[in-house]
Design an enzyme around this catalytic site. Structure first.
Site, PDB file in Angstrom:
ATOM      1  CG  ASP A 177      -2.184   0.825   0.957  1.00 50.35           C
ATOM      2  OD1 ASP A 177      -3.213   0.585   1.605  1.00 50.35           O
ATOM      3  OD2 ASP A 177      -2.132   1.716   0.093  1.00 50.35           O
TER       4      ASP A 177
HETATM    5  C1  GLC Z   1      -4.496   4.215  -0.142  1.00 49.10           C
HETATM    6  C2  GLC Z   1      -5.333   3.035   0.273  1.00 49.10           C
HETATM    7  C3  GLC Z   1      -5.433   1.954  -0.756  1.00 49.10           C
HETATM    8  C4  GLC Z   1      -5.350   2.568  -2.140  1.00 49.10           C
HETATM    9  C5  GLC Z   1      -3.957   3.144  -2.299  1.00 49.10           C
HETATM   10  C6  GLC Z   1      -3.782   3.855  -3.648  1.00 49.10           C
HETATM   11  O1  GLC Z   1      -3.773   4.706   0.945  1.00 49.10           O
HETATM   12  O2  GLC Z   1      -5.055   2.416   1.523  1.00 49.10           O
HETATM   13  O3  GLC Z   1      -6.659   1.254  -0.529  1.00 49.10           O
HETATM   14  O4  GLC Z   1      -5.590   1.584  -3.133  1.00 49.10           O
HETATM   15  O5  GLC Z   1      -3.619   4.052  -1.254  1.00 49.10           O
HETATM   16  O6  GLC Z   1      -4.605   4.987  -3.706  1.00 49.10           O
END
Ligand code: GLC
Length: 754
Positions: free
Chosen positions: A284
């Site tokens: 993430d």
């Molecule tokens: C965010 C979220 C994740 C998302 C990623 C890209 O912090 O936790 O669910 O897909 O970043 O935006």
């Protein structure tokens, strides 16, 4: 690093189904060809070029990003949705970088792209996987038209605490419902040919346990004993891996002190070895570097070593991999073969997406955004995702209701009705309840007075106008709830009561004496007991998306019959969370409870019963999991079993029931199959959902619904995390919610005793 090295067969490609029997979904380009091509490409790549394939950057100004792409310093880009820019960046990768490896463009397409569907919690409330698949397909068609070929969806995080804002992005509290909705989304995004230009790689996230963030506070720690991890948290992810989800994403949280992005057991032993996943595992956002904050890595190098050892393939905007991987190899702290393994997964994804053959988005086609069929599907999804919680008979409005007062801050909130994670909406395309009702009943018959400017508005200045509108109308529609920014990521709430002066507004219009329909539009269940008591009818819409207003107007007017069922328990008070139907019985289940205000002064210590409940909230939720009313009525018979004894292996049990529409209009009922293991070596939940079926019935029509129960569905995991199947009595319900039905029993028996 133990890696299943696929045997490279002859040049003639043999369409092999991957060893784990994954869906043909991603075997559209013969794996043997792909593996051979990966080998060839990998042999030409420098260490630096390999490291850069593992680097995902957020979109940025074209010159900076374009230069990095031309130098081969980027493997994938997130959040670029302009097709012209996508093609221009792709041309730099394919035509200017040394090896011409194409980029893959990603976006959070969570519940639609331009045409926005209900938030995933609202889609779960439809209990209709085929509708959810259709929604995902439409999202993929619209997003891929801008060059997006990878979405960070479905979120499979079982969540039982509505304080957690991301419950909005989940399918709620039950692992089976999360699994069925997640698989439907994966099918819709990926189709059976990931190389199709309208297909998008799905991403099973957040792996794992994020929904158990302690106290519902986002990004918080989780404590997950193996039985809970294996029985509740992992099953939706295992199903996604085995169904061919092309990618997975690590979760921000630590599990028992180990952050997921460095969790070797979870990512290699479970995901890769046990489940045979051979797709891409992405961190993430910045989650690798955040292991320094977690306190398990002193610096970027240590964090990177943990992530590489765990097999995290891509560093999303973390700048750990690109900054330190090469140095770690030079220092002899990391074997380049480990990096090769990560790069293989990334190249495999790009081959499977067909990007080497077809890297550019076709901008000659007209945009599919907001196509009539897409809007129609979004309307159906919002209709089927709306839950009728209470109805004294006021709904649907009859001929006696000519003038309608429309009040509340959510009546005309085109942005907020689309909910969290809807970055590509066009607010002017949203159909709000006010607009739809005016179209349906005529402007002069709709008296609009919002009362509040927005849901958190504490000012009561506008309430008088709302009361006046109520006084001049035959009935009141009061639209309240949450703005989009109040749920979703980083939006936990410690108190789930309606915010601002919404309750005061409801009290005031209810005091007008006119019948009131309360419509809550929110990203999570809210504690609305007081407000529910003031209304004659209550509809719950988990942020219904672009067509939310159209759907609600059709339900209110009777053009559509609501069929939504709660995917999550609605507590009476915030303090009851975590609250869920599949709870343990405890040693002291409450047979009766005492109301706090009824307890005498100086009452004896044991006068309240000494059992498991709250003095100020009782033992029941406001509404249970699986609950939802209709404009008609249904009867579901007790279950009929094919046998009263079931062997532990080699046979299944058929469970049948008859569902009848006993009312005067057509409607849909969702028959839910629950099972209880009465005695186990560990305390077992009082109920667990094992299957469900949504059936549409004409008035008076009956249908036999049949389920099959296999022994594997009765197993659980012991304290050591190993699967256990134990003989004994099981109870079975077929019901319209988790709180209804009369059970019957059967016995699971060791085969040798039969
Ligand atoms: C965010 C979220 C994740 C998302 C990623 C890209 O912090 O936790 O669910 O897909 O970043 O935006």
């Amino acid at each position: 690093m133990k890696k299943i090295v696929k045997k490279i067969v002859t040049a003639v490609a043999v369409a092999l189904i991957p060893s784990w029997g994954g869906a043909a979904a991603i075997a559209s380009v013969a794996p043997a060809t792909i593996e051979a091509r990966i080998d060839s490409l990998l042999s030409q790549m420098t260490l630096r070029e390999k490291v850069w394939q593992l680097n995902q950057l957020n979109t940025a100004d074209f010159d900076t990003l374009g230069t990095a792409v031309a130098q081969g310093r980027v493997g994938s880009i997130i959040n670029e949705v302009n097709p012209e820019v996508v093609n221009a960046l792709q041309r730099k990768a394919v035509e200017e970088s040394r090896l011409g490896i194409p980029l893959v463009f990603a976006r959070d397409v969570i519940h639609g792209f331009n045409t926005v569907f209900p938030i995933p919690l609202g889609q779960a409330a439809t209990w209709n996987p085929s509708l959810v698949e259709e929604a995902a397909r439409i999202a993929a068609v619209e997003a891929s038209a801008t060059g997006i070929r990878w979405t960070f969806s479905p979120m499979l995080d079982v969540s039982r605490d509505a304080r957690w804002g991301r419950i909005a992005e989940s399918a709620g509290e039950d692992p089976l419902l999360n699994e069925r909705m997640g698989l439907a989304m994966i099918r819709g995004y990926q189709t059976d040919n990931l190389a199709d230009p309208t297909a998008m790689a799905a991403c099973a996230k957040h792996f794992a346990g994020y929904g158990y963030s302690e106290a519902g506070k986002d990004y918080n720690t989780t404590w997950l004993p193996l039985p809970l991890l294996e029985d509740v948290v992992l099953p939706p992810f295992e199903a996604a891996a085995k169904a061919g989800a092309a990618t997975f994403m690590t979760s921000f949280n630590d599990i028992n002190g180990v952050p997921s992005s460095g969790n070797k057991w979870l990512m290699r032993d479970v995901l890769r070895e046990r489940w045979g996943f051979d797709g891409v595992l992405i961190s993430d956002w910045n989650a690798i570097t955040e292991m320094i904050n977690h306190g398990v890595a002193a610096d970027k190098k240590e964090a990177t070593l943990l992530a590489a050892a765990a097999g995290v393939d891509i560093d999303m905007e973390g700048h750990s991999y690109p900054d330190v991987l090469e140095a770690l190899v030079a220092e002899g702290r990391l074997d380049e073969a480990v990096i090769d393994g990560l790069v293989r997964n990334v190249l495999r994804l790009k081959f499977r997406l067909g990007l080497f053959e077809n890297p550019y988005v076709d901008t000659s086609r007209p945009s599919p955004a907001f196509a009539p069929a897409h809007l129609a599907a979004a309307t159906r999804a919002a209709e089927e995702g709306t839950v009728l919680l209470k109805n004294t008979g006021l709904l649907p409005f009859g001929k006696g209701v000519k003038k309608i007062a429309v009040v509340g801050p959510m009546a005309d909130a085109p942005h907020d009705q689309c909910g969290t994670w809807a970055p590509d909406i066009r607010r002017e395309r949203s159909v709000t309840p006010l607009a739809a009702l005016r179209k349906l009943y005529g402007d002069r018959n709709v008296l609009y007075a919002p009362g509040l400017r927005y849901t958190r508005d504490r000012s009561c200045e506008g309430i008088a106008a709302a009361v006046k509108a109520a006084g001049d109308a035959d009935a009141v529609l009061c639209f309240v709830g949450e703005e989009a920014v109040m749920s979703g990521e980083a939006h936990s709430m410690a108190d789930l009561d309606l915010k601002g002066a919404q309750t005061e507004l409801i009290e005031a219009v209810a005091a007008s004496g006119k019948p009131v329909v309360l419509v809550i539009m929110a990203g999570r269940p809210l504690t609305i007991g007081r407000e529910r008591d003031m209304a004659d009818a209550v509809l719950y819409s988990f942020h219904g998306g672009t067509m939310a207003g159209e759907a609600l107007a059709r339900i209110i007017s009777g053009k559509a019959n609501p069929s939504g069922k709660l995917p999550v328990t609605m507590a009476r008070m915030t303090g009851q969370y975590p609250m869920y139907y599949a709870h343990k019985n405890t040693g002291r289940p409450p047979e009766w409870t005492v109301e706090l205000d009824s307890i005498q002064v100086e009452a004896p210590q044991t006068s309240t019963g000494c059992t498991s409940y709250y003095l100020d909230a009782g033992k029941e939720p406001l509404y249970p999991f699986g609950y939802g009313l209709s404009y008609t009525t249904f009867e579901i018979s007790e279950p009929r079993l094919s046998a009263s004894v079931m062997p532990m292996s080699g046979a299944t049990l058929t469970v049948e029931c008859t569902v009848t529409n006993t009312g005067k209009r057509a409607g849909a009922e969702t028959v839910q199959l629950y099972v209880r293991d009465v005695v186990g070596s560990l305390a077992r939940p009082v109920k667990e959902l094992k299957d469900f079926a949504k059936v549409w019935l004409e008035p008076g029509e009956s249908r036999v619904v049949s389920f099959t129960l296999a022994p594997s569905q009765l197993a659980f995991h012991g304290l050591d995390g190993k699967p256990v199947l134990e003989p004994g009595e099981f109870m079975v319900w077929t019901a319209g919610s988790s709180a209804e039905g009369t059970p019957v029993s059967f016995n699971l028996v060791e085969n040798k005793l039969l």
